[in-house]
Every structure is written in structure tokens, then in C-alpha cells.
Design a protein around this motif. Structure first.
Motif, PDB file in Angstrom:
ATOM      1  N   VAL A  16      15.683  -5.071 -33.586  1.00 23.94           N
ATOM      2  CA  VAL A  16      16.420  -4.617 -34.818  1.00 23.94           C
ATOM      3  C   VAL A  16      15.620  -4.647 -36.058  1.00 23.94           C
ATOM      4  CG1 VAL A  16      18.567  -4.932 -36.249  1.00 23.94           C
ATOM      5  CG2 VAL A  16      18.615  -5.297 -33.704  1.00 23.94           C
ATOM      6  N   LEU A  17      14.827  -5.471 -36.178  1.00 21.96           N
ATOM      7  CA  LEU A  17      14.117  -5.501 -37.232  1.00 21.96           C
ATOM      8  C   LEU A  17      13.145  -4.383 -37.486  1.00 21.96           C
ATOM      9  CD1 LEU A  17      12.859  -7.035 -40.214  1.00 21.96           C
ATOM     10  CD2 LEU A  17      11.214  -8.007 -38.513  1.00 21.96           C
ATOM     11  N   GLN A  18      12.542  -3.884 -36.256  1.00 16.52           N
ATOM     12  CA  GLN A  18      11.953  -2.585 -36.284  1.00 16.52           C
ATOM     13  C   GLN A  18      12.538  -1.469 -36.612  1.00 16.52           C
ATOM     14  OE1 GLN A  18       9.179  -1.334 -36.100  1.00 16.52           O
ATOM     15  NE2 GLN A  18       9.142   0.856 -35.035  1.00 16.52           N
ATOM     16  N   GLN A  19      13.923  -1.452 -36.156  1.00 19.28           N
ATOM     17  CA  GLN A  19      14.804  -0.265 -36.483  1.00 19.28           C
ATOM     18  C   GLN A  19      15.073  -0.328 -38.031  1.00 19.28           C
ATOM     19  OE1 GLN A  19      17.143  -0.308 -32.069  1.00 19.28           O
ATOM     20  NE2 GLN A  19      18.387  -0.646 -33.981  1.00 19.28           N
ATOM     21  N   VAL A  20      15.256  -1.456 -38.725  1.00 14.72           N
ATOM     22  CA  VAL A  20      15.587  -1.480 -39.965  1.00 14.72           C
ATOM     23  C   VAL A  20      14.386  -0.935 -40.676  1.00 14.72           C
ATOM     24  CG1 VAL A  20      16.031  -3.067 -42.000  1.00 14.72           C
ATOM     25  CG2 VAL A  20      17.439  -3.523 -39.611  1.00 14.72           C
ATOM     26  N   SER A  21      13.258  -1.704 -40.183  1.00 14.46           N
ATOM     27  CA  SER A  21      11.997  -1.170 -41.254  1.00 14.46           C
ATOM     28  C   SER A  21      11.775   0.444 -41.077  1.00 14.46           C
ATOM     29  CB  SER A  21      10.731  -1.952 -40.275  1.00 14.46           C
ATOM     30  OG  SER A  21       9.552  -1.546 -40.880  1.00 14.46           O
ATOM     31  N   VAL A  22      12.049   1.115 -39.947  1.00 16.88           N
ATOM     32  CA  VAL A  22      11.780   2.336 -39.808  1.00 16.88           C
ATOM     33  C   VAL A  22      12.902   3.343 -40.760  1.00 16.88           C
ATOM     34  CG1 VAL A  22      11.910   4.419 -38.280  1.00 16.88           C
ATOM     35  CG2 VAL A  22      10.870   2.352 -37.597  1.00 16.88           C
ATOM     36  N   SER A  23      13.866   2.684 -40.620  1.00 14.29           N
ATOM     37  CA  SER A  23      15.112   3.195 -41.518  1.00 14.29           C
ATOM     38  C   SER A  23      14.923   3.286 -42.833  1.00 14.29           C
ATOM     39  CB  SER A  23      16.433   2.405 -41.403  1.00 14.29           C
ATOM     40  OG  SER A  23      17.338   2.842 -42.116  1.00 14.29           O
ATOM     41  N   ILE A  24      14.490   1.944 -43.441  1.00 15.32           N
ATOM     42  CA  ILE A  24      13.941   2.010 -44.894  1.00 15.32           C
ATOM     43  C   ILE A  24      12.813   2.978 -45.054  1.00 15.32           C
ATOM     44  CG2 ILE A  24      13.066   0.406 -46.465  1.00 15.32           C
ATOM     45  CD1 ILE A  24      14.702  -1.741 -45.281  1.00 15.32           C
ATOM     46  N   LEU A 118      12.057  -4.229 -47.625  1.00 17.31           N
ATOM     47  CA  LEU A 118      12.601  -4.586 -46.679  1.00 17.31           C
ATOM     48  C   LEU A 118      12.527  -6.267 -46.777  1.00 17.31           C
ATOM     49  CD1 LEU A 118      12.754  -4.346 -43.282  1.00 17.31           C
ATOM     50  CD2 LEU A 118      10.106  -4.335 -43.278  1.00 17.31           C
TER      51      LEU A 118
ATOM     52  N   LEU B 138      17.660  -9.761 -41.512  1.00 17.86           N
ATOM     53  CA  LEU B 138      18.542  -8.747 -40.859  1.00 17.86           C
ATOM     54  C   LEU B 138      20.138  -8.757 -41.359  1.00 17.86           C
ATOM     55  CD1 LEU B 138      17.495  -8.960 -37.271  1.00 17.86           C
ATOM     56  CD2 LEU B 138      16.819  -7.616 -38.775  1.00 17.86           C
ATOM     57  N   HIS B 141      20.296  -6.818 -44.738  1.00 16.10           N
ATOM     58  CA  HIS B 141      20.169  -5.446 -44.370  1.00 16.10           C
ATOM     59  C   HIS B 141      21.269  -4.878 -43.369  1.00 16.10           C
ATOM     60  CE1 HIS B 141      16.177  -4.755 -46.790  1.00 16.10           C
ATOM     61  NE2 HIS B 141      15.820  -5.816 -45.892  1.00 16.10           N
ATOM     62  N   TRP B 153      20.770   3.281 -37.287  1.00 15.87           N
ATOM     63  CA  TRP B 153      19.622   2.631 -38.448  1.00 15.87           C
ATOM     64  C   TRP B 153      18.513   3.232 -38.269  1.00 15.87           C
ATOM     65  CZ3 TRP B 153      23.163   0.121 -35.310  1.00 15.87           C
ATOM     66  CH2 TRP B 153      24.014  -0.663 -36.069  1.00 15.87           C
ATOM     67  N   GLN B 154      18.388   4.223 -37.584  1.00 17.83           N
ATOM     68  CA  GLN B 154      16.905   4.785 -37.534  1.00 17.83           C
ATOM     69  C   GLN B 154      16.759   5.683 -38.905  1.00 17.83           C
ATOM     70  OE1 GLN B 154      14.572   4.582 -34.990  1.00 17.83           O
ATOM     71  NE2 GLN B 154      13.498   5.687 -36.503  1.00 17.83           N
TER      72      GLN B 154
END
Lengths: 161, 161
Positions: A16-24, A118, B138, B141, B153-154
Motif C-alpha cells: 500500500v505504501l508503494q501505491q501511495v508513493s506512486v499516487s503522490i 509522503l 498510511l 495518507h 490510489w495509483q
DNA sequence: GTTATAAACTGAGTATACTTATTAAAATAT
DNA sequence: ATATTTTAATAAGTATACTCAGTTTATAAC
């Protein structure tokens, strides 16, 4: 908690962190069309002249196939150039174009802002510990910072200790 | 350091961490064919009866499209069943099959071992701080643990603060 | 000098993880 | 009661991120 089943398992949270990171990353770039991976490769190629694709793969921590695809897309957009190497005709030498450099200059500030946002929920001490722990995990599992770069990492090359 | 360009930017490290996490997941499962996402959905469906896909998506932190694809694959393998809902004929009710439960029983220990191995470079105190920081990011965000689940979230739904 | 091995890349295949657009059904507004 | 809006799911499209198999070129063994 009644509403979701988040067990907070590390693997789940990391995904999920990766998804958030990409989204931001994407929202911080606004109109600019560039993915995190494309940025990593563009940055790698900007910092080093005449890299071949396998070298880029090692530096970006990607496999050869993915790297080839991404470089192809960057080439198509005129952000990098690619030529068959003189010394080794198996390999292709990649370099940034002026357009590529221009794009990097346009996005670098925005990307820094994204990283800050982030990690903004953490205070400075937490943030440093978090990043140190992150680095520690990667160094252990991947020899980041060493000369041994193996890749790829998706499947089957990590043995349980 | 001469050998690579790892700048240790958070976004970069998070992406590599996710790759390492997935890699360890797969090797820990050995012959069992199950991806991390499939496991998450199977676990979610095992813990809750008669979920529809949009509900699964929310719980697993995925978008509707990805969730549909993964559920379809699980159904094809006989690990879950899917029927049109009686109360709401737009939605499909998903449930684990006995095969699905059997698989979950077979893999649960291996997955726990994988999580342990992933975090093994950290001592217990570091590990707790790392997971706490992860959760904090998390929650900030994504409202994990709250009733507000938005997803996906992508791209594009994270505004810079 | 030929042969075996290894390395760089490509192509096909699978599985995320999103996007937008579309269809169908349900909920809401008036 | 009908019209509007929302919601659940799907379809098509893009971009990772791997797998394995295959081709070409270089290196090593002998």
C-alpha cells in the motif's frame, strides 16, 4: 477497524505504501507525463554517460526486460537516444537527449516536494529512523551500496535465511 | 558507491522494498502458486462472508478493475466462488471454497516466515519503530483503520498538502 | 582455431495496478 | 412516478515487473 480487515502485516503495508508513493508522485507532477520508473531511468542515464541497458537495469534495480521496455518508451518520446555499441555489438548505448535534460529540470523540484509530502506524517527523528531502517533492510537483502548487483528481484532468488 | 547510483530517495527505496517483499513472498511459498495480492484477497474473503467485489477492493486497497481480474483468476482456480447477488443484482457475492481454505492453511505459516525474514535485518526495537512509522504514514495518507475508504490510489487522487 | 560458455538483448506470456468509458441496476430527488 | 444521480461491474488501454526461451555476439577453454 470494524470496517476493514487491515491486519497491518508488513508485506501488505509495504504494498500500500508503494501505491501511495506512486499516487503522490503522479499528482505532484501534474501535467507532466512521467512515471516513477521512467524518472529513475532518466535520472540514471542523466548521471552516467554511455550506459548500456544491463547496466541501467542494475543501477535502477530492474530486470533486463522491464528496462528494455522503459528505455524504448523514453526513446520514442525523444528523452533518450540508443545506439548499438561499437565495442560490444550485443549492447546498446543509452544517453539522455537535451529534451530529457529539460524534462528532468522541470520535474526535479516537484519530485522533491512529493517525497517530503509522503513522509510528512513523520517528525524529523521518526523520518530519519524510518529511512535508516528502510536502507538497512535493502542493504541486507540486496547489497545496495555494494558492487554486487544481482537482479532481478521479482521471483525466486531470495532464499529464506 | 562507485558502482551504483542509489541516491536512497524514499520513493526509490520503497519501490525496491516492495520488489524484495514480493520476491521473498514467492520463494517462501516454494511450489505453491499464489501471489501476494491473491493472498490478500483470499484472506479477506476467508474472513468475511458474502463480500461483493467493491467491498473486497476497499478492504484490500485495490481498485475495482484489478480486484475483478484477481477474483476472476481465483475463481478459475476454484479457490473462490462468485454469484450474482439477490439483493443487488449489480454486484457479485464472493466466497472462499474449501480448496481456498485448504490453500490458506497450507501457506499461512510460510507467509509468516517470509514476513519475519524480510524484517530480520532490524532488531526488535527498530522493527517496531519501522512498522509504527509505516502505519503512521498510511493512516495519514489513506485513513487506514478508519471507515473512510476511498481508493484507488495509483494516480491523481493525492493532493500535495 | 574451434568449441563451450556466458552475456546483452528481445519476444511472448503472466500478473499487478491503474485509467477512462460503458452498461446495468439501485437510490435519490422532485 | 419519473428523472437524475450514484454505484457495481466490465472492457479496453497503458505501464510496470517479472518469467522463460531464443538470437546474437563476445569471451574462455582446450
Amino acid at each position: 477497524m470494524a470496517e476493514n480487515n487491515i491486519d497491518l502485516a508488513p508485506g501488505f503495508m509495504i504494498r500500500v505504501l508503494q501505491q501511495v508513493s506512486v499516487s503522490i508522485f503522479h499528482s505532484s507532477l501534474e501535467a507532466e507525463e512521467l512515471t516513477p520508473i521512467q524518472h529513475t531511468i532518466l535520472k540514471t542515464v542523466s548521471a552516467n554517460k554511455n550506459l548500456d541497458q544491463s547496466r541501467i537495469a542494475a543501477l535502477a534495480f530492474l530486470d533486463a526486460s522491464t528496462t528494455g521496455d522503459v528505455v524504448k518508451r523514453l526513446e520514442k518520446r525523444g528523452l533518450v537516444s540508443r545506439e548499438v555499441s561499437e565495442e560490444d555489438r550485443r549492447s546498446r548505448t543509452v544517453n539522455v537527449t537535451p529534451e530529457g535534460r529539460k524534462l528532468m529540470r522541470r520535474v526535479s523540484g516537484k519530485i522533491e516536494a512529493a517525497q517530503k509530502f509522503l513522509l510528512s506524517p513523520l517528525d524529523p527523528a521518526e523520518r530519519d529512523m524510518f529511512l535508516a531502517a528502510l536502507e538497512k533492510i535493502l542493504v541486507f537483502h540486496e547489497n545496495i551500496g555494494s558492487d554486487e548487483i544481482t537482479g532481478p528481484w521479482q521471483r525466486g532468488n531470495k532464499k529464506l535465511g
